[in-house]
Write a protein that holds these residues in place. Structure first.
Motif, PDB file in Angstrom:
ATOM      1  N   ARG A   1      -3.936  -5.493   9.170  1.00 55.59           N
ATOM      2  CA  ARG A   1      -2.651  -6.098   8.785  1.00 55.59           C
ATOM      3  C   ARG A   1      -2.804  -7.018   7.579  1.00 55.59           C
ATOM      4  N   LEU A   2      -4.019  -7.508   7.345  1.00 55.96           N
ATOM      5  CA  LEU A   2      -4.267  -8.375   6.196  1.00 55.96           C
ATOM      6  C   LEU A   2      -4.523  -7.591   4.914  1.00 55.96           C
ATOM      7  N   ILE A   3      -5.213  -6.477   5.034  1.00 49.86           N
ATOM      8  CA  ILE A   3      -5.606  -5.751   3.821  1.00 49.86           C
ATOM      9  C   ILE A   3      -4.674  -4.603   3.460  1.00 49.86           C
ATOM     10  N   LEU A   4      -3.962  -4.059   4.433  1.00 49.16           N
ATOM     11  CA  LEU A   4      -3.107  -2.906   4.176  1.00 49.16           C
ATOM     12  C   LEU A   4      -1.994  -3.179   3.162  1.00 49.16           C
ATOM     13  N   PRO A   5      -1.282  -4.308   3.241  1.00 47.45           N
ATOM     14  CA  PRO A   5      -0.218  -4.537   2.245  1.00 47.45           C
ATOM     15  C   PRO A   5      -0.738  -4.563   0.806  1.00 47.45           C
ATOM     16  N   THR A   6      -1.890  -5.148   0.587  1.00 50.25           N
ATOM     17  CA  THR A   6      -2.469  -5.205  -0.747  1.00 50.25           C
ATOM     18  C   THR A   6      -2.862  -3.813  -1.223  1.00 50.25           C
ATOM     19  N   ARG A   7      -3.421  -3.042  -0.321  1.00 43.19           N
ATOM     20  CA  ARG A   7      -3.851  -1.685  -0.676  1.00 43.19           C
ATOM     21  C   ARG A   7      -2.650  -0.787  -0.970  1.00 43.19           C
ATOM     22  N   VAL A   8      -1.590  -0.907  -0.193  1.00 48.87           N
ATOM     23  CA  VAL A   8      -0.377  -0.125  -0.439  1.00 48.87           C
ATOM     24  C   VAL A   8       0.257  -0.539  -1.766  1.00 48.87           C
ATOM     25  N   GLY A   9       0.318  -1.846  -2.017  1.00 49.26           N
ATOM     26  CA  GLY A   9       0.872  -2.342  -3.280  1.00 49.26           C
ATOM     27  C   GLY A   9       0.126  -1.806  -4.485  1.00 49.26           C
ATOM     28  N   ALA A  10      -1.189  -1.757  -4.387  1.00 44.11           N
ATOM     29  CA  ALA A  10      -2.000  -1.225  -5.494  1.00 44.11           C
ATOM     30  C   ALA A  10      -1.696   0.246  -5.725  1.00 44.11           C
ATOM     31  N   ARG A  11      -1.505   0.993  -4.661  1.00 44.18           N
ATOM     32  CA  ARG A  11      -1.200   2.416  -4.782  1.00 44.18           C
ATOM     33  C   ARG A  11       0.169   2.650  -5.410  1.00 44.18           C
ATOM     34  N   LEU A  12       1.112   1.772  -5.145  1.00 46.43           N
ATOM     35  CA  LEU A  12       2.434   1.909  -5.763  1.00 46.43           C
ATOM     36  C   LEU A  12       2.347   1.771  -7.282  1.00 46.43           C
ATOM     37  N   VAL A  13       1.346   1.046  -7.748  1.00 50.64           N
ATOM     38  CA  VAL A  13       1.125   0.899  -9.188  1.00 50.64           C
ATOM     39  C   VAL A  13       0.339   2.088  -9.737  1.00 50.64           C
ATOM     40  N   THR A  14      -0.690   2.524  -9.014  1.00 47.36           N
ATOM     41  CA  THR A  14      -1.573   3.562  -9.554  1.00 47.36           C
ATOM     42  C   THR A  14      -0.993   4.975  -9.460  1.00 47.36           C
ATOM     43  N   ILE A  15      -0.148   5.256  -8.485  1.00 50.53           N
ATOM     44  CA  ILE A  15       0.383   6.612  -8.332  1.00 50.53           C
ATOM     45  C   ILE A  15       1.089   7.106  -9.593  1.00 50.53           C
ATOM     46  N   PRO A  16       2.018   6.332 -10.189  1.00 51.18           N
ATOM     47  CA  PRO A  16       2.640   6.845 -11.421  1.00 51.18           C
ATOM     48  C   PRO A  16       1.657   6.980 -12.580  1.00 51.18           C
ATOM     49  N   ILE A  17       0.711   6.057 -12.666  1.00 53.08           N
ATOM     50  CA  ILE A  17      -0.274   6.123 -13.748  1.00 53.08           C
ATOM     51  C   ILE A  17      -1.148   7.363 -13.580  1.00 53.08           C
ATOM     52  N   TYR A  18      -1.669   7.584 -12.385  1.00 52.16           N
ATOM     53  CA  TYR A  18      -2.495   8.759 -12.112  1.00 52.16           C
ATOM     54  C   TYR A  18      -1.715  10.041 -12.415  1.00 52.16           C
ATOM     55  N   THR A  19      -0.442  10.070 -12.011  1.00 55.65           N
ATOM     56  CA  THR A  19       0.382  11.268 -12.212  1.00 55.65           C
ATOM     57  C   THR A  19       0.515  11.600 -13.690  1.00 55.65           C
ATOM     58  N   VAL A  20       0.858  10.614 -14.494  1.00 59.10           N
ATOM     59  CA  VAL A  20       1.037  10.841 -15.931  1.00 59.10           C
ATOM     60  C   VAL A  20      -0.266  11.326 -16.567  1.00 59.10           C
ATOM     61  N   VAL A  21      -1.349  10.639 -16.277  1.00 63.22           N
ATOM     62  CA  VAL A  21      -2.641  10.996 -16.874  1.00 63.22           C
ATOM     63  C   VAL A  21      -3.074  12.398 -16.429  1.00 63.22           C
ATOM     64  N   LEU A  22      -2.919  12.699 -15.144  1.00 64.14           N
ATOM     65  CA  LEU A  22      -3.338  14.011 -14.641  1.00 64.14           C
ATOM     66  C   LEU A  22      -2.508  15.153 -15.227  1.00 64.14           C
ATOM     67  N   VAL A  23      -1.199  14.970 -15.328  1.00 57.69           N
ATOM     68  CA  VAL A  23      -0.366  16.024 -15.917  1.00 57.69           C
ATOM     69  C   VAL A  23      -0.784  16.275 -17.358  1.00 57.69           C
ATOM     70  N   LEU A  24      -0.936  15.210 -18.114  1.00 53.45           N
ATOM     71  CA  LEU A  24      -1.302  15.363 -19.529  1.00 53.45           C
ATOM     72  C   LEU A  24      -2.674  16.007 -19.693  1.00 53.45           C
ATOM     73  N   LEU A  25      -3.654  15.562 -18.922  1.00 47.78           N
ATOM     74  CA  LEU A  25      -5.003  16.127 -19.037  1.00 47.78           C
ATOM     75  C   LEU A  25      -5.058  17.578 -18.549  1.00 47.78           C
ATOM     76  N   ALA A  26      -4.402  17.871 -17.443  1.00 45.47           N
ATOM     77  CA  ALA A  26      -4.418  19.244 -16.916  1.00 45.47           C
ATOM     78  C   ALA A  26      -3.746  20.204 -17.889  1.00 45.47           C
ATOM     79  N   ARG A  27      -2.628  19.795 -18.453  1.00 44.19           N
ATOM     80  CA  ARG A  27      -1.939  20.651 -19.434  1.00 44.19           C
ATOM     81  C   ARG A  27      -2.771  20.827 -20.690  1.00 44.19           C
ATOM     82  N   LEU A  28      -3.416  19.768 -21.136  1.00 42.04           N
ATOM     83  CA  LEU A  28      -4.270  19.848 -22.325  1.00 42.04           C
ATOM     84  C   LEU A  28      -5.452  20.785 -22.064  1.00 42.04           C
ATOM     85  N   TYR A  29      -6.077  20.659 -20.894  1.00 40.61           N
ATOM     86  CA  TYR A  29      -7.208  21.520 -20.573  1.00 40.61           C
ATOM     87  C   TYR A  29      -6.783  22.985 -20.536  1.00 40.61           C
ATOM     88  N   ARG A  30      -5.670  23.264 -19.874  1.00 40.12           N
ATOM     89  CA  ARG A  30      -5.188  24.637 -19.787  1.00 40.12           C
ATOM     90  C   ARG A  30      -4.871  25.199 -21.156  1.00 40.12           C
TER      91      ARG A  30
END
Length: 172
Positions: free
Chosen positions: A138-167
């Motif tokens: 209960r102490l660490i989960l909120p911080t970990r979820v909050g971090a994921r809310l930030v990284t998910i859009p960043i990971y998505t953008v980078v992965l789409v761009l890199l995967a399309r570039l590689y293909r």
């Protein structure tokens, strides 16, 4: 699955990039005296390996990046095989979810990243930290979820761009 020389070379490079991003360019957030949150982009090359080369390649890349990375720089903690399992699953899930995709839509990649992060980073890695350090989830989960809310859009953008570039490069 049979790996060609080209595939092994690409997976080796993705493993090395993951190690560098995870071990050298990461920010550790300690809670209760233990590092319970590490912000890095080291998962991107592992997911990319799964997306581009398949689930087995993604799993091998994730496991190799975790094991070799730990041997090079333990990042202040003990070795725990659960994190290796999570790293392997990161590549495996990416490969399973986007197996055979001809193009990579934002929605496809976003769903894959969200599901992947929910299973590996939020659920499993939190569980491993609780097992390893006896922390209250209960102490660490909120911080970990909050971090994921930030990284998910960043990971998505980078992965789409890199995967399309590689293909695009692979087809040229």
């Amino acid at each position: 699955m049979q790996f060609t020389t080209r595939t092994v070379t690409n997976l080796s490079l993705l493993t090395a990039v993951s190690i560098v991003l995870t071990r050298l360019f990461a920010v550790a957030v300690p809670i209760g005296g233990h590092t319970v949150l590490r912000l890095s982009f080291g998962e991107i090359p592992i997911m990319l390996a799964g997306v581009l080369f398949g689930p087995a390649a993604g799993a091998v890349t994730g496991a190799a990046a975790d094991l070799i990375g730990y041997l090079m720089n333990p990042f202040g903690g003990p070795f725990f095989p659960g994190f290796t399992v999570s790293a392997a699953l990161t590549g495996l899930i990416a490969g399973l979810m986007l197996r055979g995709a001809r193009s990579f839509s934002w929605k496809q990649m976003g769903v894959m990243v969200a599901v992947n992060d929910l299973i590996t980073s939020v659920a499993l890695n939190t569980f491993w930290l609780v097992q390893l350090y006896g922390l209250d989830p209960r102490l660490i989960l909120p911080t970990r979820v909050g971090a994921r809310l930030v990284t998910i859009p960043i990971y998505t953008v980078v992965l789409v761009l890199l995967a399309r570039l590689y293909r695009k490069q692979a087809l040229a």
